[in-house]
Design an enzyme around this catalytic site. Sequence first.
Site, mmCIF file in Angstrom:
data_model
loop_
_atom_site.group_PDB
_atom_site.id
_atom_site.type_symbol
_atom_site.label_atom_id
_atom_site.label_comp_id
_atom_site.label_asym_id
_atom_site.label_seq_id
_atom_site.Cartn_x
_atom_site.Cartn_y
_atom_site.Cartn_z
ATOM 1 N N HIS A 239 0.864 -1.201 0.000
ATOM 2 C CA HIS A 239 0.000 0.000 0.000
ATOM 3 C C HIS A 239 0.890 1.237 0.000
ATOM 4 O O HIS A 239 1.873 1.294 0.724
ATOM 5 C CB HIS A 239 -0.890 -0.007 1.251
ATOM 6 C CG HIS A 239 -1.945 1.056 1.237
ATOM 7 N ND1 HIS A 239 -1.673 2.365 1.519
ATOM 8 C CD2 HIS A 239 -3.264 0.996 0.956
ATOM 9 C CE1 HIS A 239 -2.805 3.076 1.418
ATOM 10 N NE2 HIS A 239 -3.780 2.267 1.082
ATOM 11 N N CYS A 277 -3.616 2.452 -4.509
ATOM 12 C CA CYS A 277 -4.569 3.276 -3.741
ATOM 13 C C CYS A 277 -4.614 4.671 -4.349
ATOM 14 O O CYS A 277 -3.678 5.464 -4.169
ATOM 15 C CB CYS A 277 -4.164 3.326 -2.264
ATOM 16 S SG CYS A 277 -5.256 4.411 -1.294
ATOM 17 N N HIS A 304 -7.461 0.187 -4.172
ATOM 18 C CA HIS A 304 -8.280 1.041 -3.308
ATOM 19 C C HIS A 304 -8.723 2.211 -4.160
ATOM 20 O O HIS A 304 -7.878 2.961 -4.661
ATOM 21 C CB HIS A 304 -7.458 1.599 -2.147
ATOM 22 C CG HIS A 304 -7.117 0.599 -1.087
ATOM 23 N ND1 HIS A 304 -6.426 0.943 0.047
ATOM 24 C CD2 HIS A 304 -7.396 -0.713 -0.977
ATOM 25 C CE1 HIS A 304 -6.287 -0.125 0.827
ATOM 26 N NE2 HIS A 304 -6.862 -1.145 0.213
ATOM 27 N N ASP A 354 -12.441 1.889 -0.528
ATOM 28 C CA ASP A 354 -11.573 2.492 0.491
ATOM 29 C C ASP A 354 -12.412 3.278 1.486
ATOM 30 O O ASP A 354 -13.214 2.653 2.159
ATOM 31 C CB ASP A 354 -10.444 3.316 -0.137
ATOM 32 C CG ASP A 354 -9.139 3.195 0.668
ATOM 33 O OD1 ASP A 354 -9.134 2.526 1.699
ATOM 34 O OD2 ASP A 354 -8.105 3.768 0.258
ATOM 35 N N HIS A 355 -12.278 4.572 1.582
ATOM 36 C CA HIS A 355 -13.055 5.274 2.606
ATOM 37 C C HIS A 355 -14.344 5.846 2.019
ATOM 38 O O HIS A 355 -14.578 5.751 0.830
ATOM 39 C CB HIS A 355 -12.225 6.410 3.212
ATOM 40 C CG HIS A 355 -10.841 5.994 3.564
ATOM 41 N ND1 HIS A 355 -9.786 6.846 3.634
ATOM 42 C CD2 HIS A 355 -10.337 4.766 3.851
ATOM 43 C CE1 HIS A 355 -8.690 6.199 3.970
ATOM 44 N NE2 HIS A 355 -8.985 4.923 4.104
ATOM 45 N N TYR A 371 -14.799 4.720 7.626
ATOM 46 C CA TYR A 371 -15.377 3.441 7.185
ATOM 47 C C TYR A 371 -16.871 3.340 7.486
ATOM 48 O O TYR A 371 -17.384 2.266 7.809
ATOM 49 C CB TYR A 371 -14.606 2.275 7.803
ATOM 50 C CG TYR A 371 -13.221 2.155 7.201
ATOM 51 C CD1 TYR A 371 -13.021 1.471 6.000
ATOM 52 C CD2 TYR A 371 -12.122 2.777 7.777
ATOM 53 C CE1 TYR A 371 -11.765 1.399 5.416
ATOM 54 C CE2 TYR A 371 -10.859 2.708 7.200
ATOM 55 C CZ TYR A 371 -10.693 2.013 6.028
ATOM 56 O OH TYR A 371 -9.456 1.948 5.442
HETATM 57 C C1 CS2 Z 1 -6.222 3.443 3.856
HETATM 58 C C2 CS2 Z 1 -5.618 2.762 5.047
HETATM 59 O O1 CS2 Z 1 -4.508 5.040 3.805
HETATM 60 C C3 CS2 Z 1 -5.381 4.478 3.181
HETATM 61 O O2 CS2 Z 1 -5.605 4.699 2.044
HETATM 62 O O3 CS2 Z 1 -6.652 2.546 2.904
HETATM 63 O O4 CS2 Z 1 -6.631 2.319 5.867
HETATM 64 C C4 CS2 Z 1 -4.771 1.601 4.675
HETATM 65 O O5 CS2 Z 1 -5.636 0.591 4.364
HETATM 66 C C5 CS2 Z 1 -3.846 1.215 5.801
HETATM 67 O O6 CS2 Z 1 -2.757 2.068 5.708
HETATM 68 C C6 CS2 Z 1 -3.363 -0.218 5.771
HETATM 69 O O7 CS2 Z 1 -2.924 -0.620 4.514
HETATM 70 MN MN MN Z 2 -5.903 2.974 0.692
#
Ligand code: CS2
Ligand code: MN
Length: 395
Positions: A239, A277, A304, A354-355, A371
Amino acid sequence: MRQGWRWFGQQDPVTLDHVRQAGATDVVTALHDVPIGDVWTREAVQARKDLIEVAPMRRQPLTWSVVESIPIPDVVKRQGAAARAEIATWIASLEAVAACGIRLVCYNFMPVVDWTRTDLDFPLPTGATAMRFGHDRFAAFDLCILARPGAEADYSADDQARARALFESMSDGETAELARTIVSGLPGSTSDALTLPAFRERLLAYRDVDARRLRRNLIAFLEKVTPAAEACGVTLTLHPDDPPRPLLGLPRVASTAEDYAALFDAVPSGANGMCFCTGSLGVRADNDLPAMAARFAGRIHFVHLRATRREPDGRSFYEADHLDGDVDMVGVMRELVAEERKRQPSRSLVFRPDHGHRMLDDLDKRITPGYAGIGRLKGLAELRGILYGLGAPPN
Ligand code: CS2
Ligand code: MN
């Protein structure tokens, strides 16, 4: 692509039925109750898998397809291959996951702090709230609350003046909350929750770890773990740093295309993969996300999808609606769909929204910051629409 959903276990206010109702098929979770550095046993992983996959009568089945994350103990980040026992334990956890048939593991390599925000409930013009990283608020923490020696070097005189004025205007309760938000770790965090004094100690332990050294340690870690991952048929996905730049004088080495290219060159193993991400990478204006998705397509195995919007100062950002941020989401998804078409169905990409924002009924409920169910449901629905538009409905 397959629709994933992060679930924090039985105490998550968003239940597995909610996950089904959102339309997701794949669960992303971890043994969040196991302390960082302790081994995951096969029994514990299997018990969690049964909880997810043994569906009640007439309920749609779910699959636990991604572990996010097996946390990497701090000593591995500081010492690399010398942290033998910790790496051996990490591999044992990986093997337990593989023994239960889970093939994707996400991890990150951010020192001391995992993902970092300064506001958990930043009001949006719609009345919903978002997570935010405010540069001045972060500087106020760094300079005035943490009082990190040498921090001034990271901020201009103007930055410092604004941060100090902001700090002066905050109540004790507000400064305590800001410190807690940064120091104690956000949901899913893979860093230890620390008190402020312990946090200072942790930072000091990184005195001699610069970006070169941290990258060397990450490569050494990957050299040890990728053979084990290959042997047990698991792909690792790194990530990116969130936000993708150094914080608190700490180096970060998974922020840009060149960072990832260096890791793939150094450790060519197919088990060395990427979690793409968009929310993290998209914070940097110099990260061209569709180009990165195209360049690393073969290495991306977990995705993500969310969007951030940079504020006028260029360094603050907030989590925008999934299709309304700085990222060209359609452009990214087009590249991922093109990659997916080349793959065997068994290697299908898993994405999660993701969020999400806190909105509607979630404004009055206990939620896990970032979340909330409804905001992610909205994000997932919008992303699913793009997949249909691209002629690649989710599988
Ligand atoms: C999130 C975090 O930062 C992000 O984008 O997705 O919750 C991520 O999942 C954590 O750093 C663990 O990988
Ligand atoms: Mn992420």
